[in-house]
Scaffold this motif. Structure first.
Motif, PDB file in Angstrom:
ATOM      1  N   HIS A   1     133.822  29.046  26.961  1.00 43.11           N
ATOM      2  CA  HIS A   1     134.372  27.746  26.578  1.00 43.11           C
ATOM      3  C   HIS A   1     135.179  27.903  25.286  1.00 43.11           C
ATOM      4  CE1 HIS A   1     134.557  23.513  25.445  1.00 43.11           C
ATOM      5  NE2 HIS A   1     134.141  23.207  26.663  1.00 43.11           N
TER       6      HIS A   1
ATOM      7  N   ARG B   1     133.909  26.225  22.021  1.00 44.13           N
ATOM      8  CA  ARG B   1     132.696  26.851  21.478  1.00 44.13           C
ATOM      9  C   ARG B   1     133.060  28.066  20.620  1.00 44.13           C
ATOM     10  NH1 ARG B   1     131.314  22.743  23.503  1.00 44.13           N
ATOM     11  NH2 ARG B   1     129.617  22.354  24.988  1.00 44.13           N
TER      12      ARG B   1
ATOM     13  N   GLU C   1     127.292  28.801  26.537  1.00 46.58           N
ATOM     14  CA  GLU C   1     126.990  28.920  27.968  1.00 46.58           C
ATOM     15  C   GLU C   1     126.850  30.355  28.458  1.00 46.58           C
ATOM     16  OE1 GLU C   1     131.364  29.032  27.385  1.00 46.58           O
ATOM     17  OE2 GLU C   1     129.675  27.911  26.573  1.00 46.58           O
ATOM     18  N   ASP C   2     127.452  31.313  27.786  1.00 49.73           N
ATOM     19  CA  ASP C   2     127.356  32.687  28.254  1.00 49.73           C
ATOM     20  C   ASP C   2     127.674  33.653  27.128  1.00 49.73           C
ATOM     21  OD1 ASP C   2     130.336  33.846  28.622  1.00 49.73           O
ATOM     22  OD2 ASP C   2     130.322  31.713  29.109  1.00 49.73           O
TER      23      ASP C   2
ATOM     24  N   GLN D   1     123.293  34.871  21.416  1.00 52.59           N
ATOM     25  CA  GLN D   1     122.081  34.758  22.228  1.00 52.59           C
ATOM     26  C   GLN D   1     121.249  33.549  21.814  1.00 52.59           C
ATOM     27  OE1 GLN D   1     120.266  38.611  21.706  1.00 52.59           O
ATOM     28  NE2 GLN D   1     121.445  39.555  23.368  1.00 52.59           N
ATOM     29  N   ARG D   2     121.181  33.299  20.529  1.00 51.81           N
ATOM     30  CA  ARG D   2     120.456  32.124  20.030  1.00 51.81           C
ATOM     31  C   ARG D   2     121.121  30.846  20.534  1.00 51.81           C
ATOM     32  NH1 ARG D   2     121.030  28.916  15.362  1.00 51.81           N
ATOM     33  NH2 ARG D   2     119.083  27.933  14.668  1.00 51.81           N
ATOM     34  N   GLY D   3     122.454  30.828  20.534  1.00 47.49           N
ATOM     35  CA  GLY D   3     123.175  29.664  21.036  1.00 47.49           C
ATOM     36  C   GLY D   3     122.931  29.436  22.518  1.00 47.49           C
ATOM     37  N   ILE D   4     122.838  30.523  23.279  1.00 48.78           N
ATOM     38  CA  ILE D   4     122.555  30.401  24.711  1.00 48.78           C
ATOM     39  C   ILE D   4     121.166  29.825  24.938  1.00 48.78           C
ATOM     40  CG2 ILE D   4     122.193  31.717  26.842  1.00 48.78           C
ATOM     41  CD1 ILE D   4     124.378  33.659  25.871  1.00 48.78           C
ATOM     42  N   ARG D   5     120.188  30.324  24.145  1.00 46.35           N
ATOM     43  CA  ARG D   5     118.822  29.806  24.291  1.00 46.35           C
ATOM     44  C   ARG D   5     118.745  28.319  23.933  1.00 46.35           C
ATOM     45  NH1 ARG D   5     117.512  34.752  21.775  1.00 46.35           N
ATOM     46  NH2 ARG D   5     117.190  33.674  19.783  1.00 46.35           N
ATOM     47  N   LYS D   6     119.505  27.900  22.955  1.00 49.70           N
ATOM     48  CA  LYS D   6     119.495  26.504  22.517  1.00 49.70           C
ATOM     49  C   LYS D   6     120.347  25.612  23.412  1.00 49.70           C
ATOM     50  CE  LYS D   6     119.796  25.457  18.216  1.00 49.70           C
ATOM     51  NZ  LYS D   6     120.318  25.345  16.832  1.00 49.70           N
ATOM     52  N   GLY D   7     121.189  26.231  24.232  1.00 52.33           N
ATOM     53  CA  GLY D   7     122.033  25.464  25.126  1.00 52.33           C
ATOM     54  C   GLY D   7     123.374  25.065  24.529  1.00 52.33           C
ATOM     55  N   THR D   8     123.701  25.553  23.333  1.00 54.46           N
ATOM     56  CA  THR D   8     124.979  25.225  22.710  1.00 54.46           C
ATOM     57  C   THR D   8     126.097  26.171  23.156  1.00 54.46           C
ATOM     58  OG1 THR D   8     124.393  26.569  20.777  1.00 54.46           O
ATOM     59  CG2 THR D   8     123.885  24.215  20.687  1.00 54.46           C
TER      60      THR D   8
END
Length: 203
Positions: free
Chosen positions: A83, A86, A77-78, A68-75
């Protein structure tokens, strides 16, 4: 192609809607939490439930927060980390989180089947990580198959009747075009064999 045309060609059908429900409803996080709590409750009662919650915290909840943190940061995608490359970042983090919980559980004398379950989770991630370097193997089917095999070993062969659920999960991943049929089958084989063998040896 216009936006309207694109939306028309990608409009969800009842088939894809059901596939999405299956994919999201029995995603690895939910399977891990359910199986840990079930194993803990059936084998060890309330003590087992407490240890199962601890195991699920680091095997499911903490990785979910990381994603979830990665999604918020844009790193990322879902939530399913579609990917492939990722996943090469996410999987090592999950392995570290699982390894930490395993070390604590062994040190504190947690119930044997629960430590074996955590060990099987870590072991399954090793070949999955290696395969993911060049191929997007299905983690959904790997986790589900591993869970069914471990339940069958610990609680009895009747639990193996849940195996068709693994096929249903694989169907959902293929329908949504997140994986090929081969990727779901290989995921199930790798997850079932690795988790099952590790669990059997570690318990």
């Amino acid at each position: 192609m216009t936006t309207e045309a694109t939306e028309a060609t990608t409009a969800p059908t009842s088939r894809t809607l059901w596939a999405r429900r299956v994919t999201d409803g029995v995603e690895p996080k939910n399977v891990i939490i359910a199986v840990c709590l079930l194993m803990g409750a059936v084998r060890y009662g309330w003590t087992g439930v407490a240890w199962a919650a601890f195991a699920a915290l680091f095997a499911a909840v903490v990785p979910t927060l990381f994603i979830q943190r990665g999604i918020r940061k844009g790193t990322l995608e879902d939530r399913h980390v579609g990917h492939r490359q990722r996943r090469l970042t996410v999987i090592p983090f999950i392995m570290g989180s699982v390894a930490f919980s395993f070390a604590v559980m062994v040190w504190a004398g947690a119930p044997r089947d629960l430590t074996a379950m955590v060990a099987s989770m870590f072991a399954s991630l090793v070949p999955i990580l290696v395969i993911t370097v060049w191929w997007k193997v299905s983690i959904h089917t790997a986790v589900a198959a591993g869970a069914v095999v471990c339940l069958g070993i610990a609680l009895g062969p009747l639990w193996l009747l849940l195996a068709p659920g693994v096929a249903l999960i694989g169907w959902s991943r293929v329908v949504l075009r997140d994986h090929t049929l081969a990727q779901t089958i290989v995921g199930a084989i790798v997850g079932g064999l690795t988790a099952g063998l590790t669990f059997w040896l570690a318990r």
